[in-house]
Design an enzyme around this catalytic site. Structure first.
Site, PDB file in Angstrom:
ATOM      1  N   ALA A 117       0.831  -1.213   0.000  1.00  0.00           N
ATOM      2  CA  ALA A 117       0.000   0.000   0.000  1.00  0.00           C
ATOM      3  C   ALA A 117       0.861   1.255   0.000  1.00  0.00           C
ATOM      4  O   ALA A 117       0.345   2.361   0.088  1.00  0.00           O
ATOM      5  CB  ALA A 117      -0.918  -0.013   1.222  1.00  0.00           C
ATOM      6  N   SER A 122       7.804  -2.762   4.571  1.00  0.00           N
ATOM      7  CA  SER A 122       9.154  -3.339   4.594  1.00  0.00           C
ATOM      8  C   SER A 122      10.027  -2.646   5.633  1.00  0.00           C
ATOM      9  O   SER A 122      10.760  -3.302   6.379  1.00  0.00           O
ATOM     10  CB  SER A 122       9.803  -3.296   3.208  1.00  0.00           C
ATOM     11  OG  SER A 122       9.599  -2.051   2.620  1.00  0.00           O
ATOM     12  N   GLU A 154      18.337  -3.048   3.158  1.00  0.00           N
ATOM     13  CA  GLU A 154      17.400  -3.035   2.024  1.00  0.00           C
ATOM     14  C   GLU A 154      18.141  -2.788   0.701  1.00  0.00           C
ATOM     15  O   GLU A 154      17.859  -3.423  -0.310  1.00  0.00           O
ATOM     16  CB  GLU A 154      16.299  -1.987   2.241  1.00  0.00           C
ATOM     17  CG  GLU A 154      15.232  -2.090   1.169  1.00  0.00           C
ATOM     18  CD  GLU A 154      13.866  -1.556   1.578  1.00  0.00           C
ATOM     19  OE1 GLU A 154      13.580  -1.439   2.779  1.00  0.00           O
ATOM     20  OE2 GLU A 154      13.079  -1.277   0.656  1.00  0.00           O
ATOM     21  N   ASP A 166      12.041   6.075   5.171  1.00  0.00           N
ATOM     22  CA  ASP A 166      11.076   5.145   5.767  1.00  0.00           C
ATOM     23  C   ASP A 166      11.613   4.536   7.060  1.00  0.00           C
ATOM     24  O   ASP A 166      10.914   4.444   8.072  1.00  0.00           O
ATOM     25  CB  ASP A 166      10.729   4.036   4.772  1.00  0.00           C
ATOM     26  CG  ASP A 166      10.218   4.593   3.457  1.00  0.00           C
ATOM     27  OD1 ASP A 166       9.810   5.772   3.434  1.00  0.00           O
ATOM     28  OD2 ASP A 166      10.236   3.859   2.452  1.00  0.00           O
TER      29      ASP A 166
HETATM   30  C1  GLA Z   1      10.129   4.946  -1.103  1.00  0.00           C
HETATM   31  C2  GLA Z   1      11.558   4.877  -0.586  1.00  0.00           C
HETATM   32  C3  GLA Z   1      11.904   6.132   0.229  1.00  0.00           C
HETATM   33  C4  GLA Z   1      11.555   7.403  -0.529  1.00  0.00           C
HETATM   34  C5  GLA Z   1      10.148   7.334  -1.100  1.00  0.00           C
HETATM   35  C6  GLA Z   1       9.833   8.505  -1.985  1.00  0.00           C
HETATM   36  O1  GLA Z   1       9.224   4.890  -0.048  1.00  0.00           O
HETATM   37  O2  GLA Z   1      11.721   3.739   0.233  1.00  0.00           O
HETATM   38  O3  GLA Z   1      13.249   6.104   0.585  1.00  0.00           O
HETATM   39  O4  GLA Z   1      12.504   7.663  -1.533  1.00  0.00           O
HETATM   40  O5  GLA Z   1       9.933   6.143  -1.832  1.00  0.00           O
HETATM   41  O6  GLA Z   1       9.818   9.686  -1.241  1.00  0.00           O
END
Ligand code: GLA
Length: 377
Positions: A117, A122, A154, A166
């Protein structure tokens, strides 16, 4: 005993030594700029991934997921190498690999962050494991160090070229606030995001269109930003103003220029959004969300028809701002909207999706929640 500890007990025959949890996230604003040293403004959602873990002495990893009917997968620590393991298990193995767990562990994972989503299930998985390992093996690592380690897991082990946003927010978020994160040095400021007293809600719309960052679109955007930096001879897109960037347009090919233009304008929008929040100016915030979406759609070209329809319909239904969130090419959008319009907005989006022949969207709301934690037994 915590629910997952009970399940761990029945699976492995003894209680876990530690239980830890880490949340998914939405990003209020600051998209696709974490890998360009930008500021971003995400917050943690209340859904978490929980892990129960114990140490072993035989160099084996025994790993199970509560969502996969608790089948136990076994790996030998000395055989861990990038890209090995079941695709879902790789996120866990990568963290064990990066954190150099050398005696073996057994772990049960209960992932409650909606998958696919764009809400960073992750990162939630990686960070819950990192918290558990840090505690169990007394590594003494700071949240910043854990963020860098999980991102490395990752990037190198799973093979997804994500930025640092994230994992950082999953580890460092505070309830009631969005996290202003400086992706260059991982310093943070908590920006209160209290919308309920304003009669507002942040509706999360999962389009159910599934993106895959590994598919190349993400890496290609990153490469464009790096090309802009190299061609202009600057340290990062963080270090150039919108006006100075625009003045140097002729030095870049059109695709590189427009992608970099998204980055430099988005960096400014984040700082403007922080000002708007500090001034309680939600109309201004809404406006910035809309600008961010247009920039991601038209300049960075990472949106998709489902995301655009969700955003446009939400705005038609009175949202004061809406945009796609996360990597794009599917996943979720957010809409800042009066609480009284939420139901009507959900119905309208559902209808619009059905008429367009898209999958049925899912809706969530979440207040800004706390980051990763070890759960006392
Ligand atoms: C994904 C990546 C993040 C970021 C976003 C876009 O979620 O994991 O590091 O780059 O895309 O803002």
């Amino acid at each position: 005993m915590h629910e997952i500890a009970k399940r761990f007990n029945s699976l492995f025959g003894h209680a876990p030594e530690v239980v830890a949890a880490a949340p998914g996230r939405v990003n209020l604003i600051g998209e696709h700029i974490d890998y360009s040293d930008g500021f971003v403004l995400p917050f943690a959602i209340s859904d978490t991934t929980t892990v129960a873990m114990s140490r072993r002495k035989d160099g084996m990893i025994r790993i199970a997921s509560a969502q996969k009917s608790a089948e136990i997968f076994e790996f030998s620590l000395d055989k861990l190498a990038p890209l090995t393991g079941e695709s879902w298990a790789r996120y866990a193995l990568g963290v064990l690999w990066v954190l150099d767990v050398d005696t073996g562990v057994e772990l049960l994972i209960d992932g409650r962050v909606p998958l696919g989503a764009g809400l960073s299930s992750s990162a939630a998985l990686e960070c819950s494991i990192a918290m558990a390992v840090n505690h169990l093996f007394q590594k003494g690592m700071s949240l910043q160090e854990l963020a860098r380690a999980t991102q490395k897991a990752e990037n190198k082990y799973v093979g997804v070229p994500c930025g640092i946003m994230d994992q950082s927010v999953s580890l460092m978020a505070k309830s009631g606030s969005a996290l202003l994160l400086d992706c260059r040095d991982l310093t943070t400021e908590n920006i209160p995001f209290l919308i309920a007293p304003q009669g507002l809600e942040l509706l999360i719309i999962d389009t159910q269109a599934h993106h895959k960052l590994v598919d190349g679109g993400y890496a290609e955007r990153r490469a464009s930003c790096e090309k802009a930096v190299a061609t202009l001879g600057i340290t990062s897109l963080r270090d150039i103003s919108v006006a100075d960037y625009a003045a140097r347009q002729s030095e870049l090919d059109p695709t590189t220029y427009i992608r970099g233009f998204h980055a430099v304008t988005e960096m400014k929008r984040v700082l403007d959004a922080v000002e708007a929040l500090k001034a309680n100016n939600f109309d201004r915030l809404g406006d910035l969300l809309n600008q961010s979406h247009r920039s991601l759609r038209d300049d960075y070209t990472v949106s998709c028809p489902e995301l655009n329809l969700a955003v446009d319909t939400a705005l038609d239904q009175g949202a004061i701002g809406a945009r796609m969130v996360g990597g794009g090419f599917g996943g979720s959008a957010i809409a800042l909207i009066k609480t009284e319009y939420v139901k009507r907005c959900e119905n309208a989006i559902q209808r619009a999706f059905s008429e367009a022949g898209f999958k049925n969207p899912r809706f969530f709301t979440s207040l800004p929640s706390d980051g990763a934690r070890v759960i006392p037994s």
